[in-house]
Design a protein around this motif. Sequence first.
Motif, PDB file in Angstrom:
ATOM      1  N   TRP A  79      10.374  43.391  21.923  1.00  0.00           N
ATOM      2  CA  TRP A  79      11.107  42.588  23.022  1.00  0.00           C
ATOM      3  C   TRP A  79      10.316  42.611  24.205  1.00  0.00           C
ATOM      4  CZ3 TRP A  79      16.833  41.627  23.277  1.00  0.00           C
ATOM      5  CH2 TRP A  79      17.182  40.760  24.556  1.00  0.00           C
ATOM      6  N   ARG A  80       9.910  41.576  24.911  1.00  0.00           N
ATOM      7  CA  ARG A  80       9.236  41.483  26.058  1.00  0.00           C
ATOM      8  C   ARG A  80      10.138  40.653  26.955  1.00  0.00           C
ATOM      9  NH1 ARG A  80       4.488  39.044  24.734  1.00  0.00           N
ATOM     10  NH2 ARG A  80       3.352  40.875  24.716  1.00  0.00           N
ATOM     11  N   GLN A  81      10.178  41.268  28.335  1.00  0.00           N
ATOM     12  CA  GLN A  81      11.183  40.747  29.355  1.00  0.00           C
ATOM     13  C   GLN A  81      10.200  40.247  30.486  1.00  0.00           C
ATOM     14  OE1 GLN A  81      14.482  40.472  28.756  1.00  0.00           O
ATOM     15  NE2 GLN A  81      15.255  39.319  30.714  1.00  0.00           N
ATOM     16  N   ASN A  82      10.529  39.062  31.075  1.00  0.00           N
ATOM     17  CA  ASN A  82       9.777  38.691  32.199  1.00  0.00           C
ATOM     18  C   ASN A  82      10.860  38.130  33.161  1.00  0.00           C
ATOM     19  OD1 ASN A  82       7.888  38.109  33.983  1.00  0.00           O
ATOM     20  ND2 ASN A  82       7.010  36.411  32.932  1.00  0.00           N
ATOM     21  N   SER A  83      11.410  38.700  33.984  1.00  0.00           N
ATOM     22  CA  SER A  83      12.649  38.387  34.790  1.00  0.00           C
ATOM     23  C   SER A  83      13.713  37.682  33.878  1.00  0.00           C
ATOM     24  CB  SER A  83      12.137  37.107  35.644  1.00  0.00           C
ATOM     25  OG  SER A  83      13.022  36.663  36.644  1.00  0.00           O
ATOM     26  N   ASP A  84      14.153  36.285  34.065  1.00  0.00           N
ATOM     27  CA  ASP A  84      15.204  35.773  33.010  1.00  0.00           C
ATOM     28  C   ASP A  84      14.491  35.507  31.805  1.00  0.00           C
ATOM     29  OD1 ASP A  84      16.888  36.281  34.882  1.00  0.00           O
ATOM     30  OD2 ASP A  84      16.819  34.288  35.800  1.00  0.00           O
ATOM     31  N   ASP A  85      13.242  35.344  31.596  1.00  0.00           N
ATOM     32  CA  ASP A  85      12.674  34.907  30.321  1.00  0.00           C
ATOM     33  C   ASP A  85      12.533  36.132  29.328  1.00  0.00           C
ATOM     34  OD1 ASP A  85      12.738  32.177  31.179  1.00  0.00           O
ATOM     35  OD2 ASP A  85      10.807  32.190  31.993  1.00  0.00           O
ATOM     36  N   TYR A  86      12.430  35.886  28.083  1.00  0.00           N
ATOM     37  CA  TYR A  86      12.156  36.815  27.302  1.00  0.00           C
ATOM     38  C   TYR A  86      11.668  36.442  25.901  1.00  0.00           C
ATOM     39  CZ  TYR A  86      16.966  35.848  25.568  1.00  0.00           C
ATOM     40  OH  TYR A  86      18.148  35.059  25.326  1.00  0.00           O
ATOM     41  N   ARG A  87      11.087  37.452  25.159  1.00  0.00           N
ATOM     42  CA  ARG A  87      10.568  37.007  23.766  1.00  0.00           C
ATOM     43  C   ARG A  87      11.056  38.245  22.902  1.00  0.00           C
ATOM     44  NH1 ARG A  87       4.982  37.811  20.473  1.00  0.00           N
ATOM     45  NH2 ARG A  87       5.827  36.972  18.514  1.00  0.00           N
ATOM     46  N   MET A  88      11.806  38.025  21.709  1.00  0.00           N
ATOM     47  CA  MET A  88      12.698  38.839  20.850  1.00  0.00           C
ATOM     48  C   MET A  88      11.939  38.444  19.425  1.00  0.00           C
ATOM     49  SD  MET A  88      16.418  40.247  20.187  1.00  0.00           S
ATOM     50  CE  MET A  88      16.879  38.682  19.147  1.00  0.00           C
ATOM     51  N   ASN A  89      11.103  39.616  19.042  1.00  0.00           N
ATOM     52  CA  ASN A  89      10.490  39.174  17.510  1.00  0.00           C
ATOM     53  C   ASN A  89      11.285  40.231  16.451  1.00  0.00           C
ATOM     54  OD1 ASN A  89       8.043  40.052  15.737  1.00  0.00           O
ATOM     55  ND2 ASN A  89       8.242  37.849  15.936  1.00  0.00           N
ATOM     56  N   LEU A  90      11.822  39.777  15.472  1.00  0.00           N
ATOM     57  CA  LEU A  90      12.406  40.497  14.553  1.00  0.00           C
ATOM     58  C   LEU A  90      11.596  40.237  13.159  1.00  0.00           C
ATOM     59  CD1 LEU A  90      16.098  40.481  14.878  1.00  0.00           C
ATOM     60  CD2 LEU A  90      14.793  42.165  15.256  1.00  0.00           C
ATOM     61  N   THR A  91      11.172  41.281  12.627  1.00  0.00           N
ATOM     62  CA  THR A  91      10.231  41.361  11.228  1.00  0.00           C
ATOM     63  C   THR A  91      10.930  42.360  10.514  1.00  0.00           C
ATOM     64  OG1 THR A  91       8.494  42.967  12.025  1.00  0.00           O
ATOM     65  CG2 THR A  91       7.997  40.682  12.410  1.00  0.00           C
ATOM     66  N   ASN A  92      10.924  42.194   8.890  1.00  0.00           N
ATOM     67  CA  ASN A  92      11.306  43.053   7.784  1.00  0.00           C
ATOM     68  C   ASN A  92      10.523  44.218   7.638  1.00  0.00           C
ATOM     69  OD1 ASN A  92       9.567  41.720   6.152  1.00  0.00           O
ATOM     70  ND2 ASN A  92      11.012  40.696   5.145  1.00  0.00           N
ATOM     71  N   VAL A  93      10.841  44.931   6.828  1.00  0.00           N
ATOM     72  CA  VAL A  93      10.087  46.148   6.427  1.00  0.00           C
ATOM     73  C   VAL A  93       8.554  46.062   5.870  1.00  0.00           C
ATOM     74  CG1 VAL A  93      11.971  47.618   6.087  1.00  0.00           C
ATOM     75  CG2 VAL A  93      11.160  46.292   4.152  1.00  0.00           C
ATOM     76  N   VAL A  94       8.499  44.646   5.423  1.00  0.00           N
ATOM     77  CA  VAL A  94       7.090  44.488   4.942  1.00  0.00           C
ATOM     78  C   VAL A  94       6.157  43.657   5.881  1.00  0.00           C
ATOM     79  CG1 VAL A  94       7.731  44.807   2.561  1.00  0.00           C
ATOM     80  CG2 VAL A  94       7.713  42.391   3.573  1.00  0.00           C
ATOM     81  N   GLY A  95       6.987  43.394   7.275  1.00  0.00           N
ATOM     82  CA  GLY A  95       6.129  42.809   8.241  1.00  0.00           C
ATOM     83  C   GLY A  95       6.488  41.368   8.358  1.00  0.00           C
ATOM     84  N   LYS A  96       7.113  40.641   7.303  1.00  0.00           N
ATOM     85  CA  LYS A  96       7.363  39.226   7.581  1.00  0.00           C
ATOM     86  C   LYS A  96       8.550  38.807   8.618  1.00  0.00           C
ATOM     87  CE  LYS A  96       8.831  35.623   4.666  1.00  0.00           C
ATOM     88  NZ  LYS A  96       9.439  34.789   3.146  1.00  0.00           N
ATOM     89  N   ARG A  97       8.202  37.649   9.358  1.00  0.00           N
ATOM     90  CA  ARG A  97       8.992  37.303  10.214  1.00  0.00           C
ATOM     91  C   ARG A  97      10.224  37.008   9.927  1.00  0.00           C
ATOM     92  NH1 ARG A  97       6.538  32.845  13.329  1.00  0.00           N
ATOM     93  NH2 ARG A  97       6.737  31.501  11.424  1.00  0.00           N
ATOM     94  N   VAL A  98      11.289  37.430  10.528  1.00  0.00           N
ATOM     95  CA  VAL A  98      12.765  37.157  10.223  1.00  0.00           C
ATOM     96  C   VAL A  98      13.032  35.835  11.176  1.00  0.00           C
ATOM     97  CG1 VAL A  98      15.193  37.838  10.083  1.00  0.00           C
ATOM     98  CG2 VAL A  98      13.433  39.365   9.261  1.00  0.00           C
ATOM     99  N   PHE A  99      12.801  36.212  12.470  1.00  0.00           N
ATOM    100  CA  PHE A  99      12.759  34.935  13.453  1.00  0.00           C
ATOM    101  C   PHE A  99      12.107  35.495  14.630  1.00  0.00           C
ATOM    102  CE2 PHE A  99      16.988  36.861  14.252  1.00  0.00           C
ATOM    103  CZ  PHE A  99      16.757  37.134  15.719  1.00  0.00           C
ATOM    104  N   ASP A 100      11.649  34.539  15.605  1.00  0.00           N
ATOM    105  CA  ASP A 100      11.068  34.775  16.769  1.00  0.00           C
ATOM    106  C   ASP A 100      11.774  34.033  17.750  1.00  0.00           C
ATOM    107  OD1 ASP A 100       9.215  35.236  19.018  1.00  0.00           O
ATOM    108  OD2 ASP A 100       7.434  35.232  17.372  1.00  0.00           O
ATOM    109  N   LEU A 101      12.328  34.796  18.754  1.00  0.00           N
ATOM    110  CA  LEU A 101      13.155  34.119  19.632  1.00  0.00           C
ATOM    111  C   LEU A 101      12.689  34.155  21.015  1.00  0.00           C
ATOM    112  CD1 LEU A 101      17.100  34.244  20.040  1.00  0.00           C
ATOM    113  CD2 LEU A 101      15.783  34.781  22.052  1.00  0.00           C
ATOM    114  N   THR A 102      12.534  32.988  21.685  1.00  0.00           N
ATOM    115  CA  THR A 102      12.095  32.940  23.076  1.00  0.00           C
ATOM    116  C   THR A 102      12.996  32.137  23.922  1.00  0.00           C
ATOM    117  OG1 THR A 102      10.786  30.822  22.665  1.00  0.00           O
ATOM    118  CG2 THR A 102       9.491  32.994  22.442  1.00  0.00           C
TER     119      THR A 102
END
Length: 196
Positions: A66-89
Motif C-alpha cells: 500500500w502506498r498513500q499520497n494524500s487522498d490518492d493511493y495504490r493497493m497491490n495484492l499478490t498471492n503466495v506465488v507472487g501472481k497479481r490478484v489485483f492492483d487498485l489505484t
Amino acid sequence: MGLFVRILLFTFALLWLSGCAYKAQEAPAGSWQAQKTTLTKLQQWQLSARLGIITADERGSLSLFWRQNSDDYRMNLTNVVGKRVFDLTRSQGLVVITDSEGQLHQATNARELVFRLTGWDLPVEQLSYWIKGLPGEADQVEYDTDGRPKTIVAHGWRLRYLGYTRIDGLWLPSRIDLTHDDTTLRLAINQWELKP
C-alpha cells in the motif's frame, strides 16, 4: 493565621489544583495520544504486509503493498506465488482496478468495485486511516493502557489492534484483525516507510 496568609494559601491551592488538572489532560510524552496530530497529518507513507482473508466460502493469504499520497493511493495484492490478484489505484477520485488478467475496471467507490470483482468486502476507504490506528470521528473506540486504540467499531466493522511498533518515533499498528458479518481480515504489517 492572618487573613492575608489564608488568602495566599487559598490562592496557592487553587493554582496547584488547576496545574494538576491541566497536566492530567496532557498526554504523556511519546504516547499515542500525544502523536495523534502527527499521525493525522501523515499523508505520505507506504507499507508491506501479509493479509489473511477468511469468508464463508474461502480462506486465503495474500501479500499487500500500500502506498498513500494524500487522498490518492495504490493497493497491490499478490498471492503466495507472487501472481497479481489485483492492483487498485485511486487518483483524483477515480478508482481503477487491474485484475489478474490485466483487464481494467473503473468506478468511484473502491469498496463496491472490489466486492463486485472478487466477492470480498474490503473497507478500502476507511483502511487508509484505520491502518495508521486512527479512528474516525464517529467511530466507537476503546483504548489500551498506553492510550492507543485497542478496538474500533464503525461501518459494520470491528477492529482489534493486536500489536504496535515504533517507527520514526510514532506508534503504528503491526497487527490488526477486522471482522464484518462472515468476513475476517487479518493484517500483519511487515514494514512501514514514512515520508514527511
